[in-house]
Design an enzyme around this catalytic site. Structure first.
Site, short mmCIF file in Angstrom:
data_model
loop_
_atom_site.label_atom_id
_atom_site.label_comp_id
_atom_site.label_asym_id
_atom_site.label_seq_id
_atom_site.Cartn_x
_atom_site.Cartn_y
_atom_site.Cartn_z
N HIS A 75 0.78 -0.77 -0.12
CA HIS A 75 0.07 -0.43 -0.09
C HIS A 75 0.75 1.52 0.07
O HIS A 75 1.68 1.53 1.15
CB HIS A 75 -0.60 0.15 1.42
CG HIS A 75 -2.27 -1.18 1.52
ND1 HIS A 75 -4.04 -1.08 1.81
CD2 HIS A 75 -2.53 -2.20 0.15
CE1 HIS A 75 -3.96 -1.66 1.33
NE2 HIS A 75 -3.53 -2.66 0.74
N TYR A 204 -8.85 5.38 7.23
CA TYR A 204 -9.46 5.57 9.05
C TYR A 204 -10.50 6.80 9.30
O TYR A 204 -10.32 8.12 8.85
CB TYR A 204 -8.28 6.16 9.58
CG TYR A 204 -7.42 5.21 9.41
CD1 TYR A 204 -6.72 4.92 8.61
CD2 TYR A 204 -6.57 4.08 10.70
CE1 TYR A 204 -5.83 3.89 8.63
CE2 TYR A 204 -6.01 3.43 11.16
CZ TYR A 204 -5.18 2.78 9.36
OH TYR A 204 -4.25 2.43 10.45
N PRO A 296 -5.19 0.35 18.33
CA PRO A 296 -4.73 -0.21 17.44
C PRO A 296 -5.54 1.12 16.08
O PRO A 296 -5.06 0.98 15.15
CB PRO A 296 -6.20 -1.24 16.88
CG PRO A 296 -6.57 -0.67 17.46
CD PRO A 296 -6.69 -0.45 18.65
N LYS A 300 0.09 0.17 14.91
CA LYS A 300 1.25 0.24 15.67
C LYS A 300 1.73 -1.56 16.05
O LYS A 300 2.95 -1.60 16.82
CB LYS A 300 1.61 1.20 16.74
CG LYS A 300 2.09 2.35 15.59
CD LYS A 300 3.42 2.35 14.58
CE LYS A 300 3.95 3.46 13.27
NZ LYS A 300 3.54 2.62 12.36
N TYR A 395 3.45 6.73 9.93
CA TYR A 395 2.68 5.39 9.50
C TYR A 395 3.28 4.13 9.41
O TYR A 395 3.85 3.49 9.37
CB TYR A 395 1.83 5.92 8.88
CG TYR A 395 0.24 4.89 8.62
CD1 TYR A 395 -0.14 4.83 9.83
CD2 TYR A 395 0.27 3.96 7.60
CE1 TYR A 395 -1.31 3.34 9.47
CE2 TYR A 395 -0.92 3.19 7.30
CZ TYR A 395 -1.48 2.62 8.18
OH TYR A 395 -2.21 1.92 7.81
P1 RFL Z 1 0.84 -11.76 21.21
O1 RFL Z 1 0.27 -12.05 20.19
O2 RFL Z 1 -0.69 -11.62 22.94
O3 RFL Z 1 1.05 -13.35 22.07
C1 RFL Z 1 1.15 -13.98 23.47
C2 RFL Z 1 1.19 -15.65 23.29
O4 RFL Z 1 1.74 -15.98 25.06
C3 RFL Z 1 1.02 -16.33 24.76
N1 RFL Z 1 0.86 -16.73 26.51
C4 RFL Z 1 1.51 -17.79 27.34
N2 RFL Z 1 1.92 -18.27 27.05
C5 RFL Z 1 3.19 -18.93 28.10
N3 RFL Z 1 2.83 -18.84 29.90
C6 RFL Z 1 2.21 -17.99 29.94
N4 RFL Z 1 1.69 -17.66 31.00
C7 RFL Z 1 1.02 -17.25 29.45
N5 RFL Z 1 0.12 -16.43 28.83
C8 RFL Z 1 0.23 -15.58 27.60
C9 RFL Z 1 0.10 -16.59 24.28
O5 RFL Z 1 -1.57 -17.30 24.56
C10 RFL Z 1 0.15 -15.75 23.60
O6 RFL Z 1 0.29 -16.90 22.34
O7 RFL Z 1 1.99 -10.95 21.58
P2 RFL Z 1 2.99 -10.78 20.34
O8 RFL Z 1 4.04 -11.73 20.05
O9 RFL Z 1 4.19 -9.74 21.50
O10 RFL Z 1 2.19 -9.92 19.84
C11 RFL Z 1 1.59 -8.88 19.89
C12 RFL Z 1 0.57 -8.57 18.78
O11 RFL Z 1 -0.34 -9.66 19.01
C13 RFL Z 1 -0.12 -6.97 18.37
O12 RFL Z 1 0.39 -6.39 19.23
C14 RFL Z 1 -1.10 -7.10 17.75
O13 RFL Z 1 -1.93 -7.62 17.28
C15 RFL Z 1 -2.21 -5.53 17.84
N6 RFL Z 1 -2.32 -4.90 16.79
C16 RFL Z 1 -2.52 -4.33 15.50
N7 RFL Z 1 -0.80 -4.55 15.81
C17 RFL Z 1 -0.21 -3.57 15.05
O14 RFL Z 1 1.38 -3.47 13.97
N8 RFL Z 1 -0.91 -3.62 13.31
C18 RFL Z 1 -2.87 -3.31 13.47
O15 RFL Z 1 -2.95 -2.93 12.30
C19 RFL Z 1 -2.90 -4.05 14.83
N9 RFL Z 1 -3.61 -4.40 15.06
C20 RFL Z 1 -4.39 -5.29 16.82
C21 RFL Z 1 -4.84 -5.28 16.33
C22 RFL Z 1 -5.34 -5.99 17.78
C23 RFL Z 1 -5.63 -5.97 18.04
N10 RFL Z 1 -6.62 -6.70 19.67
C24 RFL Z 1 -7.70 -7.73 18.98
C25 RFL Z 1 -5.92 -6.10 20.35
C26 RFL Z 1 -6.34 -4.71 16.12
C27 RFL Z 1 -6.72 -5.51 16.83
C28 RFL Z 1 -8.73 -5.69 17.05
C1 PHB Z 2 -6.56 -4.47 10.14
O1 PHB Z 2 -6.75 -4.50 9.65
O2 PHB Z 2 -6.55 -5.12 11.71
C2 PHB Z 2 -6.20 -3.58 11.06
C3 PHB Z 2 -5.34 -2.75 10.32
C4 PHB Z 2 -4.91 -0.99 10.45
C5 PHB Z 2 -5.28 -0.53 11.81
C6 PHB Z 2 -6.09 -1.75 12.91
C7 PHB Z 2 -6.31 -2.45 12.49
O3 PHB Z 2 -4.95 0.32 12.76
#
Ligand code: RFL
Ligand code: PHB
Length: 404
Positions: A75, A204, A296, A300, A395
């Site tokens: 993108h 957005y 989100p 980041k 971004y």
């Molecule tokens: P995770 O993905 O939470 O993984 C952690 C893992 O640790 C396990 N765990 C354990 N294992 C052993 N012993 C324990 N006691 C444990 N406790 C927990 C868990 O089961 C899990 O498997 O953290 P990690 O790896 O640091 O990754 C981080 C990302 O997942 C997170 O920052 C992103 O998803 C955030 N996020 C976004 N980030 C972006 O860069 N771009 C995006 O567009 C974006 N969109 C989002 C998002 C997060 C969202 N939610 C639901 C919070 C959109 C959403 C809606």
């Molecule tokens: C997504 O596609 O899940 C997404 C993309 C951009 C954001 C947050 C979530 O800022």
């Protein structure tokens, strides 16, 4: 109790743990991952969609980029819409060539899991009672139960990649930790559907009815979000009600292009800014969501996890290749510098694009005055090239910093 040994014990098999494990393996550094849930459960979390260039480069360095390079969509721009009026941020032009790649977190996690399995590296899924010990000593270890057996995993270093609710952060004594937090007065309701995206780039959208985001996973799969009050439950929102509300918040052309369909997944995520300082204690290092959470709005979260991984991986490589153990002391400082930039950007974007009503989070302003300041901020940044460049540079992601 069965004793096993490795060089780096990784707690958590989310994207942080898996990417770190793969990069360390490439450098010949042994690691074992311990995960609380099953691999399928990890893959069921529908989260991020946007990868910065730095993340993409790191996945290539880990040798796991084949599918991302083939299926990810570049993108070159992103749209910010204010009350129906579109402003395109031309990322590529404004940053002198940088772009983002649209490729889902689920896909990248699956690629990393498959690469780990193919390399014969050990991941112990469904481990319980996971607990780090003696992290201030030169011989830390992790105890846990797995498949009915008690384990003691002895190691040199522990990487706490266990997300916001994990045990690693709690291992740092409370008197040493400083935790910064802002909980926002709303959440995002997300919907995933097998319908073509309503626009080729992300939108957005700020509207009087609240924020909305039009995102995507592929040419045939869309991901949409709308701001909802924290009191709302997923059950309150039928698919039809979601699509109706989304169309009212997006710019008219995108709404007219919208193809609706049954949801594959629908969930509400609360919005939070959170940072734990420091991100290391003895030989324990916190990585990704274990140490910090962003709302989100700036895309980041996963990208900050990747920059932590890059920093720790470079430091541990230096430890094992050059015997430079002292360089581990730099981890927290380097990681936190970039984390705070990402936190600030996500907080700022959240403030500008959401409807806060009367709740503005205690900076001494009434709701209406805060809203006016944010409208003026958006007006300034979107209508001046320098303003758009400030958004574009953050971004696509600020540069990574190498250890000294
Ligand atoms: P995770 O993905 O939470 O993984 C952690 C893992 O640790 C396990 N765990 C354990 N294992 C052993 N012993 C324990 N006691 C444990 N406790 C927990 C868990 O089961 C899990 O498997 O953290 P990690 O790896 O640091 O990754 C981080 C990302 O997942 C997170 O920052 C992103 O998803 C955030 N996020 C976004 N980030 C972006 O860069 N771009 C995006 O567009 C974006 N969109 C989002 C998002 C997060 C969202 N939610 C639901 C919070 C959109 C959403 C809606
Ligand atoms: C997504 O596609 O899940 C997404 C993309 C951009 C954001 C947050 C979530 O800022």
């Amino acid at each position: 109790m069965k004793t096993i040994k490795t060089q780096v014990a990784i707690i958590g098999a989310g994207p942080s743990g898996l990417l770190l494990g793969q990069l360390l393996h490439k450098q010949g550094i042994d690691n074992i991952i311990i995960e609380r849930v099953t691999g399928d459960y990890v893959l069921g979390r529908i989260r991020a969609g946007i990868l910065e260039q730095g993340f993409v480069d790191l996945v290539r360095e880990a040798g796991v980029a084949e599918r991302m390079d083939a299926e990810g969509h570049v993108h070159e721009g992103v749209v910010i819409s204010v009350n129906g009026q579109d402003h395109r941020i031309n990322l590529k032009e404004l940053t002198g060539g940088d772009v983002v790649v649209c490729y889902g977190q689920v896909e990248i996690t699956r690629d990393l899991m498959e690469a780990r399995a193919a390399a014969g590296l050990e991941t112990l899924y469904e481990a319980s009672e996971v607990q780090p010990h003696d992290v201030k000593s030169d011989s830390p270890y992790v105890t846990f139960s797995h498949a009915g057996e008690e384990f003691r995993l002895e190691c040199d270093y522990i990487a706490g990649c266990d997300g916001f609710h994990g045990v690693s952060r709690q291992t740092i004594p409370a008197e040493i930790r400083t935790e910064h937090e802002r909980v926002y007065p709303f959440g995002w309701l997300g919907l995933l559907a097998d319908t073509p995206p309503c626009h080729e780039e992300l939108i957005y959208a700020k509207s009087e009815r609240g924020f909305a985001l039009a995102s995507q996973r592929s040419a045939t799969r869309s991901r949409y979000y709308i701001q909802v009050p924290l009191t709302d439950k997923v059950e309150d929102w039928s698919d039809e009600a979601f699509w109706d509300e989304l169309k009212k918040r997006l710019p008219p052309e995108a709404a007219a292009n919208m193809v609706t369909g049954p949801s594959l997944e629908k969930s509400i995520a609360p919005l939070r800014s959170f940072v734990c300082e420091p991100m290391q204690y003895g030989n324990l290092f916190l990585v990704g969501d274990a140490a910090h959470i962003v709302p989100p709005t700036g895309a980041k979260g996963l990208n900050l996890a990747a920059s932590d991984v890059a920093t720790l991986y470079k430091i541990l490589t230096r430890v094992y290749k050059q015997g430079d153990k002292d360089c581990t002391s730099q981890y927290s400082e380097i990681a936190l510098r970039r984390v705070w930039h990402g936190e600030r950007f996500s907080w700022w974007m959240t403030n500008m694009l959401h409807n806060f009503g009367e709740e503005i989070g205690g900076n001494g302003l009434d709701g209406q005055t805060f809203t006016r300041f944010m409208e003026s901020e958006l007006d300034y940044f979107l209508n001046h090239e320098n303003g758009r460049r400030v958004i574009a540079e953050q971004y696509v992601g600020l540069p990574y910093e190498d250890p000294k």
